[in-house]
Design an enzyme around this catalytic site. Structure first.
Site, mmCIF file in Angstrom:
data_model
loop_
_atom_site.group_PDB
_atom_site.id
_atom_site.type_symbol
_atom_site.label_atom_id
_atom_site.label_comp_id
_atom_site.label_asym_id
_atom_site.label_seq_id
_atom_site.Cartn_x
_atom_site.Cartn_y
_atom_site.Cartn_z
ATOM 1 N N HIS A 38 33.102 26.739 105.800
ATOM 2 C CA HIS A 38 33.781 25.638 106.491
ATOM 3 C C HIS A 38 32.790 24.717 107.201
ATOM 4 O O HIS A 38 32.938 23.492 107.157
ATOM 5 C CB HIS A 38 34.802 26.189 107.485
ATOM 6 C CG HIS A 38 35.942 26.894 106.827
ATOM 7 N ND1 HIS A 38 36.890 27.608 107.525
ATOM 8 C CD2 HIS A 38 36.288 27.003 105.512
ATOM 9 C CE1 HIS A 38 37.768 28.125 106.677
ATOM 10 N NE2 HIS A 38 37.417 27.775 105.452
ATOM 11 N N HIS A 48 42.915 22.977 100.910
ATOM 12 C CA HIS A 48 41.917 23.867 101.509
ATOM 13 C C HIS A 48 40.965 24.417 100.448
ATOM 14 O O HIS A 48 39.780 24.641 100.732
ATOM 15 C CB HIS A 48 42.577 25.026 102.251
ATOM 16 C CG HIS A 48 41.567 25.889 102.942
ATOM 17 N ND1 HIS A 48 40.972 25.525 104.132
ATOM 18 C CD2 HIS A 48 40.989 27.064 102.575
ATOM 19 C CE1 HIS A 48 40.092 26.443 104.477
ATOM 20 N NE2 HIS A 48 40.076 27.390 103.548
ATOM 21 N N ASP A 99 36.860 24.447 100.660
ATOM 22 C CA ASP A 99 35.979 25.572 100.344
ATOM 23 C C ASP A 99 34.981 25.214 99.249
ATOM 24 O O ASP A 99 33.788 25.541 99.339
ATOM 25 C CB ASP A 99 36.809 26.780 99.892
ATOM 26 C CG ASP A 99 37.457 27.515 101.055
ATOM 27 O OD1 ASP A 99 37.055 27.286 102.211
ATOM 28 O OD2 ASP A 99 38.370 28.328 100.801
ATOM 29 N N HIS A 124 35.750 31.406 96.018
ATOM 30 C CA HIS A 124 34.346 31.390 96.426
ATOM 31 C C HIS A 124 33.418 31.932 95.341
ATOM 32 O O HIS A 124 32.368 31.347 95.055
ATOM 33 C CB HIS A 124 34.164 32.193 97.713
ATOM 34 C CG HIS A 124 34.812 31.562 98.903
ATOM 35 N ND1 HIS A 124 34.420 30.341 99.402
ATOM 36 C CD2 HIS A 124 35.839 31.974 99.686
ATOM 37 C CE1 HIS A 124 35.173 30.029 100.447
ATOM 38 N NE2 HIS A 124 36.042 31.000 100.633
ATOM 39 N N HIS A 184 32.039 -15.530 63.911
ATOM 40 C CA HIS A 184 30.973 -15.118 62.978
ATOM 41 C C HIS A 184 31.455 -13.968 62.095
ATOM 42 O O HIS A 184 31.022 -12.820 62.285
ATOM 43 C CB HIS A 184 29.745 -14.682 63.777
ATOM 44 C CG HIS A 184 28.482 -14.619 62.968
ATOM 45 N ND1 HIS A 184 28.130 -13.545 62.180
ATOM 46 C CD2 HIS A 184 27.472 -15.514 62.837
ATOM 47 C CE1 HIS A 184 26.959 -13.754 61.618
ATOM 48 N NE2 HIS A 184 26.530 -14.955 61.996
#
Length: 463
Positions: free
Chosen positions: A78, A260, A264, A287, A362
């Site tokens: 955090h 949240h 993390d 994590h 062209h």
């Protein structure tokens, strides 16, 4: 030019660690340029400094812990997220125990602490980690990551839980401009059944019912409520949540739990040591998977750097081309670089679409790509070959530009029509400091359609 930042003065806060249950005081202090974020355990006889880096991650069981020589600091995610969100590059974090306080379960207390200290711009330029090609990775437990080149940090994240109060949620952080108002105050969450088992096992000693959003996934009876009071030593109320959360806790955002997860992820990825420029798309991450992906990014960057240092050919995407050449639509004639060996050779492509503006005149009834534009495509490819210099940030700012002096031996050997893919191959013939001579060839399939030699001079850009 983005410059590094630190804080203006030391500031502190105290609180309880989630896992250890011990009270700790965190003091963040200014640090010099290029020193990074460093945690210091001050409660030991001799303070131990632990750089905030993925190589120092030692535990991911319930959060992100870093360590060195057997000394750990738990739950750094955090405060690291707050540093990333506020563009803080250099800070000392003194902590007088082994865990960073959980506070209210969000990054906002640390955002407020940093703002209270004041943010100071430093003289050194920020260095960014840039992704040069997409990375797609599938990890355990159905976790997926897509990492894409971008000129800033951006995240889209999804979670999917088989619980009626959660279900499938997704969110996107467009840039760090959104971090403080839309993400920093999102709190951590857990399931009641999960935290009961952890507490019974002697873990999450600092866990309370007011420092996380607790999802009620088991039936609450009077006996169960009494048991929870005793288990957590909780003197406050414990009520069944009609909204699916204990005590009818009101969410700060409708998808707070998903947000949240972004908080993390930002904290975990900042352990790369430098801010990341990438667009991240991910699902069901945590994590452990964040750190695993961050390590894959570091390995990818290391291999790209080795290729460049060893003179091996690398590929460039459209973003890298735009940062190397000044040309823009409708005159940018390189869509992608397949391989480049700096100041030696390059292979690039131009997708010739029927929507090219030059086809209007062209030619209206028989559209053909002008030969002079094929020459221009060779010149642009040669410019990239000469100017692009690997992983350096802002590769051409304050560096060199290219001026063409001569075109020799130009030959046109075939027509290029709408729908063709023009492959441009350029090789260096002479490289004498500020003057280069190279040969270019354009192909459609295996057919040579044009070729030329060019002489150019590299000049320093005006400041």
């Amino acid at each position: 030019m983005a410059l590094q930042h630190t804080i203006a003065a030391p500031v502190s806060l105290s609180g309880t660690g989630l896992h250890t249950g011990v009270s700790a005081t965190v003091t963040i202090k200014p640090a010099p340029e290029n020193s990074g974020i460093r945690f210091v355990r001050t409660d030991l006889g001799t303070p131990v400094e632990i750089p905030a880096d993925i190589d120092n991650v030692v535990d991911l069981s319930r959060g992100t812990a870093i360590g060195k020589d057997g000394v750990k600091v738990h739950s750094v995610e955090h405060i690291m997220s707050a540093f990333a969100g506020l563009a803080i590059d250099n800070c000392i974090v003194d902590v007088d125990d082994e865990e960073i306080p959980l506070m209210d379960g969000s990054a906002m207390p640390y955002v407020e602490l940093i703002r209270k200290a004041g943010i100071v711009e430093q003289a050194a330029q920020r260095e960014f980690i840039k992704i040069d090609e997409p990375m797609m990775t599938f990890l355990k437990n159905d976790v997926a990551f897509g990492i894409f080149p971008s000129d800033h940090f951006r995240v889209t994240l999804m979670i999917d839980y088989k619980h009626p109060s959660l279900g499938t949620q997704h969110t996107t952080l467009i840039s760090f401009d959104d971090y403080v108002n839309d993400f920093a105050s999102a709190r951590t969450f857990c399931f009641l059944s999960e935290i009961e088992k952890l507490r019974e096992s002697g873990l999450i000693k600092g866990g309370r019912l007011d420092n996380a959003v607790v999802v009620q996934d088991v039936e609450l009876t009077e006996d169960h409520i009494d048991y929870m009071h005793n288990l957590f030593g909780w003197k406050g109320s414990i009520e069944k949540g009609d909204n699916g959360f204990i005590n009818n806790v009101q969410l700060r955002y409708y998808n707070e739990l998903c947000r949240h997860k972004v908080v993390d992820l930002i904290g975990d990825f900042y352990l790369l040591g430098k801010p990341l420029m990438a667009f991240i798309q991910t699902a069901k991450t945590g994590h452990a998977s964040n750190i695993e992906m961050a390590r894959k990014i570091r390995e990818h960057i290391r291999k790209s750097k080795e290729k460049h240092e060893n003179g091996e050919a690398i590929a460039l995407n459209h973003e890298a081309i735009l940062k190397t050449l000044p040309h823009r639509y409708p005159f940018l004639l390189i869509d992608r670089v397949l391989k480049i060996d700096h100041r030696k050779s390059i292979t690039a492509i131009k997708n010739v679409s029927f929507n090219e503006p030059f086809f209007n005149g062209h030619f209206p009834e028989t559209p053909v790509m002008p030969g002079v534009l094929q020459i221009e495509a060779m010149a642009q490819a040669g410019g990239i070959m000469a100017l692009y210099d690997g992983q350096k940030d802002d590769k051409t700012k304050g560096g060199s530009s290219i001026a063409f002096l001569a075109i020799d031996n130009a030959r046109f050997r075939g027509a290029v029509f709408p729908g063709d893919v023009l492959r441009i191959e350029v090789e260096m013939l002479k490289d004498r400091r500020n003057t280069i001579r190279f040969a270019g060839k354009c192909y459609v399939g295996n057919k040579l359609v044009s070729e030329a030699e060019m002489l150019a001079m590299l000049t320093k850009k005006e400041p």
